[in-house]
Design a protein around this motif. Sequence first.
Motif, PDB file in Angstrom:
ATOM      1  N   GLU A   1      -3.849   8.902   7.106  1.00 42.15           N
ATOM      2  CA  GLU A   1      -4.516   8.716   5.884  1.00 42.15           C
ATOM      3  C   GLU A   1      -5.379   9.940   5.789  1.00 42.15           C
ATOM      4  O   GLU A   1      -6.422  10.412   6.653  1.00 42.15           O
TER       5      GLU A   1
ATOM      6  N   TYR B   1      -1.664  -0.809   7.045  1.00 52.17           N
ATOM      7  CA  TYR B   1      -0.390  -0.014   7.138  1.00 52.17           C
ATOM      8  C   TYR B   1       0.405   0.045   8.369  1.00 52.17           C
ATOM      9  O   TYR B   1       1.792  -0.351   8.324  1.00 52.17           O
ATOM     10  N   THR B   2      -0.164   0.228   9.368  1.00 49.34           N
ATOM     11  CA  THR B   2       0.314   0.112  10.798  1.00 49.34           C
ATOM     12  C   THR B   2       1.015  -1.260  11.122  1.00 49.34           C
ATOM     13  O   THR B   2       2.263  -1.401  11.458  1.00 49.34           O
TER      14      THR B   2
ATOM     15  N   GLN C   1      -8.035  -0.014   6.575  1.00 52.42           N
ATOM     16  CA  GLN C   1      -6.704   0.336   5.652  1.00 52.42           C
ATOM     17  C   GLN C   1      -5.498   0.902   6.716  1.00 52.42           C
ATOM     18  O   GLN C   1      -4.544   0.213   6.284  1.00 52.42           O
TER      19      GLN C   1
ATOM     20  N   GLY D   1       0.941  -1.073   0.006  1.00 48.64           N
ATOM     21  CA  GLY D   1      -0.198  -0.074   0.095  1.00 48.64           C
ATOM     22  C   GLY D   1       0.819   1.252  -0.045  1.00 48.64           C
ATOM     23  O   GLY D   1       1.988   1.162   0.101  1.00 48.64           O
ATOM     24  N   ARG D   2       0.157   2.374  -0.155  1.00 44.60           N
ATOM     25  CA  ARG D   2       0.820   3.654  -0.221  1.00 44.60           C
ATOM     26  C   ARG D   2       0.136   4.473   1.018  1.00 44.60           C
ATOM     27  O   ARG D   2      -0.987   4.942   0.965  1.00 44.60           O
ATOM     28  N   ILE D   3       1.187   4.875   2.031  1.00 45.57           N
ATOM     29  CA  ILE D   3       0.484   5.639   3.091  1.00 45.57           C
ATOM     30  C   ILE D   3       0.497   7.011   2.543  1.00 45.57           C
ATOM     31  O   ILE D   3       1.573   7.504   2.161  1.00 45.57           O
TER      32      ILE D   3
END
Length: 232
Positions: free
Chosen positions: A122, A144-145, A140, A105-107
Amino acid sequence: KLLLELFSPFGGNEATMRGKLVHALAPELWNAAPDHNHTAAADSLLNKSVYEAVVLSAVPATIKAQADPHVRSLRKWFALDLFDEKKPVMRSETFLLEPRLGLKGRIDAVWERDTEVVAIGEFKTSKSWGREANHGHQLQILAYTLMLVVKKGLQIVNGPAAWIVYTGNELLGGAANNVGRQIPVSWPSLKRAVWVRNELVKVELTGHAHAPDNPNKCKNCKQDAECAELRQ
């Protein structure tokens, strides 16, 4: 126009371009003085996206006008006392790939202090579900976390804060306290994110999805028709 729609590398509409503009301006808003004028930066970014605007039949001036309230909300949220110590450095659009979890993913934002991750965020130009963040948005940011925890060996206790910033929320009393939603990070919540990831993989591999225990939850969902085909 038909050929553009068939072969264009772009997807979306004015709303997605508005979101991209807000995201792209975020680092400048974070680093700039409170009275900084972001107009020049916005114009420059839109000029670079002229072809995309033409393909999507979008008007740059309209996109800019639509983005302005979100930029103001984000600027006000940035002005809040979010961190106890010195202001951290913000990295934007950080790509993460974690093969051990099968996630990528892209944070939107990663805040670091002396190379230590203190928070991730986000940015959403939509509105929250009242006091709660959208469940999909929560999953989401938790995913990421989890990727950061595994990749950097971070601790859950006293680990990075997770924020979802809804710039579509109303500014109550002109302040941005209603804009951010901090998502609690714990092992149970991260395990839940992994469970959802695994269920989605099963759907992808089998082409079949289980019906929810309460079908009423699906009534107002935009994805209900597509899911119904998978539940057959």
